[in-house]
Scaffold this motif. Structure first.
Motif, PDB file in Angstrom:
ATOM      1  N   ASP A 153       0.816  -1.212   0.000  1.00  0.00           N
ATOM      2  CA  ASP A 153       0.000   0.000   0.000  1.00  0.00           C
ATOM      3  C   ASP A 153       0.855   1.270   0.000  1.00  0.00           C
ATOM      4  OD1 ASP A 153      -2.546   1.128  -0.146  1.00  0.00           O
ATOM      5  OD2 ASP A 153      -2.631   1.474   2.017  1.00  0.00           O
ATOM      6  N   SER A 154       1.867   1.287  -0.843  1.00  0.00           N
ATOM      7  CA  SER A 154       2.817   2.403  -0.887  1.00  0.00           C
ATOM      8  C   SER A 154       2.952   2.943  -2.306  1.00  0.00           C
ATOM      9  CB  SER A 154       4.189   1.947  -0.375  1.00  0.00           C
ATOM     10  OG  SER A 154       4.118   1.559   0.989  1.00  0.00           O
ATOM     11  N   ASN A 155       3.431   4.166  -2.411  1.00  0.00           N
ATOM     12  CA  ASN A 155       3.721   4.779  -3.697  1.00  0.00           C
ATOM     13  C   ASN A 155       5.213   5.033  -3.812  1.00  0.00           C
ATOM     14  OD1 ASN A 155       3.880   7.901  -5.145  1.00  0.00           O
ATOM     15  ND2 ASN A 155       3.040   6.191  -6.285  1.00  0.00           N
ATOM     16  N   VAL A 156       5.790   4.565  -4.910  1.00  0.00           N
ATOM     17  CA  VAL A 156       7.206   4.781  -5.197  1.00  0.00           C
ATOM     18  C   VAL A 156       7.282   5.430  -6.576  1.00  0.00           C
ATOM     19  CG1 VAL A 156       9.457   3.694  -5.459  1.00  0.00           C
ATOM     20  CG2 VAL A 156       7.812   2.743  -3.839  1.00  0.00           C
ATOM     21  N   ARG A 157       7.798   6.645  -6.649  1.00  0.00           N
ATOM     22  CA  ARG A 157       7.763   7.403  -7.911  1.00  0.00           C
ATOM     23  C   ARG A 157       9.102   8.096  -8.179  1.00  0.00           C
ATOM     24  NH1 ARG A 157       2.699  11.321  -8.527  1.00  0.00           N
ATOM     25  NH2 ARG A 157       3.944  12.946  -7.522  1.00  0.00           N
ATOM     26  N   ASN A 158       9.540   7.989  -9.414  1.00  0.00           N
ATOM     27  CA  ASN A 158      10.737   8.687  -9.893  1.00  0.00           C
ATOM     28  C   ASN A 158      11.995   8.255  -9.133  1.00  0.00           C
ATOM     29  OD1 ASN A 158      12.003  10.480 -11.721  1.00  0.00           O
ATOM     30  ND2 ASN A 158      12.090  12.064 -10.154  1.00  0.00           N
ATOM     31  N   THR A 171       1.595   1.256  -5.835  1.00  0.00           N
ATOM     32  CA  THR A 171       1.630   1.997  -7.089  1.00  0.00           C
ATOM     33  C   THR A 171       3.068   2.437  -7.314  1.00  0.00           C
ATOM     34  OG1 THR A 171      -0.658   2.740  -6.877  1.00  0.00           O
ATOM     35  CG2 THR A 171       0.768   3.996  -8.349  1.00  0.00           C
ATOM     36  N   VAL A 172       3.674   1.918  -8.377  1.00  0.00           N
ATOM     37  CA  VAL A 172       5.097   2.126  -8.640  1.00  0.00           C
ATOM     38  C   VAL A 172       5.220   2.797 -10.001  1.00  0.00           C
ATOM     39  CG1 VAL A 172       7.345   1.004  -8.730  1.00  0.00           C
ATOM     40  CG2 VAL A 172       5.536   0.022  -7.326  1.00  0.00           C
ATOM     41  N   GLN A 173       5.885   3.948 -10.051  1.00  0.00           N
ATOM     42  CA  GLN A 173       5.860   4.777 -11.253  1.00  0.00           C
ATOM     43  C   GLN A 173       7.250   5.337 -11.588  1.00  0.00           C
ATOM     44  OE1 GLN A 173       2.936   7.208  -8.941  1.00  0.00           O
ATOM     45  NE2 GLN A 173       1.951   7.475 -10.930  1.00  0.00           N
ATOM     46  N   LEU A 174       7.539   5.387 -12.872  1.00  0.00           N
ATOM     47  CA  LEU A 174       8.607   6.226 -13.404  1.00  0.00           C
ATOM     48  C   LEU A 174       9.975   5.879 -12.835  1.00  0.00           C
ATOM     49  CD1 LEU A 174       6.365   9.345 -13.278  1.00  0.00           C
ATOM     50  CD2 LEU A 174       7.420   8.524 -15.389  1.00  0.00           C
ATOM     51  N   GLN A 175      10.337   4.600 -12.983  1.00  0.00           N
ATOM     52  CA  GLN A 175      11.698   4.183 -12.627  1.00  0.00           C
ATOM     53  C   GLN A 175      12.624   4.533 -13.797  1.00  0.00           C
ATOM     54  OE1 GLN A 175       8.909   2.483 -11.277  1.00  0.00           O
ATOM     55  NE2 GLN A 175       9.722   3.637  -9.544  1.00  0.00           N
ATOM     56  N   GLN A 176      13.607   5.372 -13.545  1.00  0.00           N
ATOM     57  CA  GLN A 176      14.465   5.859 -14.619  1.00  0.00           C
ATOM     58  C   GLN A 176      15.502   4.831 -15.041  1.00  0.00           C
ATOM     59  OE1 GLN A 176      13.378   8.638 -15.925  1.00  0.00           O
ATOM     60  NE2 GLN A 176      11.859   8.604 -14.291  1.00  0.00           N
ATOM     61  N   LEU A 177      15.802   3.883 -14.192  1.00  0.00           N
ATOM     62  CA  LEU A 177      16.721   2.790 -14.487  1.00  0.00           C
ATOM     63  C   LEU A 177      16.130   1.527 -13.882  1.00  0.00           C
ATOM     64  CD1 LEU A 177      19.624   1.898 -15.503  1.00  0.00           C
ATOM     65  CD2 LEU A 177      20.371   2.231 -13.148  1.00  0.00           C
TER      66      LEU A 177
END
Length: 635
Positions: free
Chosen positions: A393-398, A424-430
């Motif tokens: 239940d966490s958000n990880v972004r950028n 919700t996991v978003q926008l992993q640059q690598l």
């Protein structure tokens, strides 16, 4: 203890990739029938074992987040909408939804009309770097319902990285990436739905351009009160203005609370330049918008394994660092060390190397309600011998590396019986949104992985890599992968939204994937590469839109398909086979019925020109669409 350095994710795989490419070319010249087989039948001859229409996958909803996202490109603007774009090194490629708005010149604006009542705003932005990479700040004007508010101060300090791993801040190294950062503000009033928030370039706003990506609007609850019997850090001399070093006061409060006691962080900003050691203690704040621990590299650390801290409970505050360069030998993470029988909840972490890097062995550690943003490396990494633990239940972004990872380092032990759920996991640059490197008896369920794998990764990945323990059972259920994966700069072909890699040893699994919704993949939806990957089962998987293939097999292995459907597959739309395989009988497909649009395979090329799919409808992938534009709410 030192964090183990992980080398560039493709450098160690280049030789294997070259062999795969060469063998594919050989197979193309020699083969007259497609390579993949299904129970000894050529893939080209496969037909559905059942004619009934399979149920469509529903995927996962991700975290129950308290804010609503609003995309800038859906709002009123006289700026320039950029994207959609999927080319590395471009602002659009790293934007949410692969689109954003650039404001260049006095008077340019974007006006967000909030669909919910709010007393806060957070927005994701990029300003240009300097020629030398030096840090600068630039104001940007805010108007609420037309009334001027204090300016935001934006910075390039935590964005713009260059060169190859582990990257630099020097533009002369080329290969620019990681363009965006975020800024947030708690407002003095609550505004109703329909309020306008205008970000505008006024004459005093000095950046040469401002790119605005997405804004979050949240009605933040009032701060919580001090728990009875707790010890306040201000009572031990901590400065709530953030000027004086508060380390001694925090340590004194922990000592005074004693074993099993509670330390209270009241509203304010507290300067903690380094680590706070925690064991058998609760550290609680007034809320992640109110109590902030800030400094050069603040972090809360458990004891070093094999003697982890126990009964640590951290909650309801923010950790805001000033880490601007990746150094994998430096412990500059928000949460670290080893903690067993412990909880970490409702903490906002930003501008650290890693949100939480946990060096095992340890057991029964829970992360929940986390908000991890704008890190140089991973969001959360459970590293070696971490068992019975959860990230939920966490958000990880950028993030600058994997959003959430289990790394079962063979030098420490297997990660097992761990669960990654409803994030919700978003926008992993690598790298990847969610990854499992080795380990067994782990579950990845209910997650929503969006715009991940911008470079050298995808959405969800299982790999026998980085000297990990053997990959055993993974249950991968009820997940959504939207616009995940991109062109790998070293391999020169796309990475799948869901992909498997047996680089260092054969994978036997089983890897059970069910109810997966894979939408709008820039390249292939599912990929197998390197070594031999056996034991994969795909059951009720809906693939809706790909830039190249449904499946891309580049290694030996086996998969069982049941109720797997593909539509909008770019290669099929061009009258070609929907999937790729050149492994001449070494990759076996078992058709268990209910499949359509994903078979047969053929041996063509690993890198056909992608035809990027159109975006899904708002109801299919991004929530509801109202008069204020496309919004996404996880409430």
């Amino acid at each position: 203890m030192s964090q183990k350095i992980r080398t560039l994710r493709r450098a160690s795989g280049l030789a294997g990739g070259a062999v795969l490419m060469a063998s594919a070319l050989t197979a193309t010249a020699a083969a007259t029938t497609p390579a993949a087989t299904a129970t000894a039948t050529p893939a080209s001859a496969l037909t559905a074992a059942a004619t009934a229409t399979p149920a469509a996958a529903t995927g996962g909803a991700g975290a129950s987040l308290p804010y609503t996202e609003v995309e800038a490109e859906s709002q009123a603007t006289n700026g320039s909408v950029i994207g959609p774009g999927f080319a590395a090194g471009q602002l659009a490629d790293e934007a949410s939804g692969r689109k954003a708005v650039t404001l260049q010149g006095t008077g340019r604006y974007v006006t967000f009309t909030t669909p919910v009542a709010t007393n806060s705003i957070d927005f994701r932005y990029s300003i240009p770097d300097t020629a030398t990479g030096s840090v600068y700040n630039a104001p940007l004007s805010l108007y609420v319902n037309g009334t001027k508010q204090p300016d935001f101060s934006l910075t390039n300090a935590y964005s713009w990285y260059y060169g190859t791993y582990p990257f630099t801040n020097n533009p002369s190294n080329g290969k620019p990436h990681h363009f965006y950062d975020e800024v947030h503000r708690l407002l003095s009033s609550t505004y109703p739905a329909g309020t306008t928030f205008k970000l505008q370039v006024d004459s005093e706003d000095t950046a040469s351009a401002y790119t605005i990506d997405v804004a979050d609007f949240e009605k933040v609850a009032a701060p919580t009160s001090q728990p009875a019997g707790s010890v306040s850090v201000t009572g031990k001399g901590a400065d709530p203005t953030g000027v004086a070093d508060a380390t001694a006061a925090f340590n004194a409060a922990i000592a005074a609370a004693g074993a099993g006691g509670t330390v209270w962080i009241p509203p304010g900003t507290f300067n903690i330049p380094g680590h706070i050691a925690v064991n058998d203690v609760t550290v609680e704040g007034a809320g992640m918008w109110y109590s902030t621990v800030a400094g050069t590299a603040p972090g809360f650390y458990g004891n070093a394994a094999p003697n982890p801290s126990t009964k640590v409970h951290l909650s309801n505050f923010a950790i805001s660092g000033n880490v601007q360069i990746r150094n994998d030998s430096a412990q500059v993470n928000g949460i670290g060390g080893a903690m067993s029988n412990s909880t970490v909840s409702d903490i906002w972490i930003e501008h650290m190397k890693v949100g939480a890097w946990m060096d095992g062995p340890m057991t029964n550690l829970s992360f929940s309600g986390m908000r991890i943003r704008d890190t140089i490396a991973d969001g959360v990494n459970l590293h070696g011998g971490v068992t019975g633990s959860t990230i939920t239940d966490s958000n990880v972004r950028n993030t600058g590396d994997d959003g959430i990872a289990l790394w079962a380092d063979a030098g420490i032990g297997s990660d097992s019986q761990d669960t990654i759920s409803n994030n919700t996991v978003q926008l992993q640059q690598l790298a990847n949104g969610i990854a499992g490197y080795g380990g067994a008896d782990n579950t990845i369920t209910g997650n929503r992985v969006v715009d991940s794998g911008i470079s050298q990764g995808g959405g969800i990945h299982i790999g026998q890599r980085f000297s990990s323990t053997p990959v055993g059972l993974y249950t991968i259920s009820d997940n959504t992968m939207l616009r995940d994966g991109d062109l790998d700069p070293n391999w020169k072909f796309g990475v799948g939204a869901l992909w498997f890699d047996a680089q260092q040893a054969t994978i036997t699994g089983p890897l059970n994937v069910s109810n997966a919704l894979i939408q709008q993949s820039p390249y292939e939806a599912v990929q197998w590469i390197q070594g031999t990957v056996n034991g994969v089962s795909l059951d009720t998987v809906t693939i809706a839109g790909t830039g190249t293939f449904a499946f891309q097999d580049q290694t030996g292995g086996s998969v069982v398909l049941k109720n797997v459907t593909g539509t909008g597959i770019a290669q099929a739309n061009q009258g070609k086979t929907p999937s790729y395989s050149c492994d001449a009988g070494n990759f076996k497909i078992t058709d268990a019925g209910g499949n359509s649009g994903v078979l047969p395979t053929s041996c063509t090329t690993t890198s056909p020109p992608p035809v990027f799919p159109p975006y899904p409808s708002a109801t299919a992938a991004t929530g509801t669409k109202g008069t204020t534009g496309t919004t996404r709410s996880a409430s």
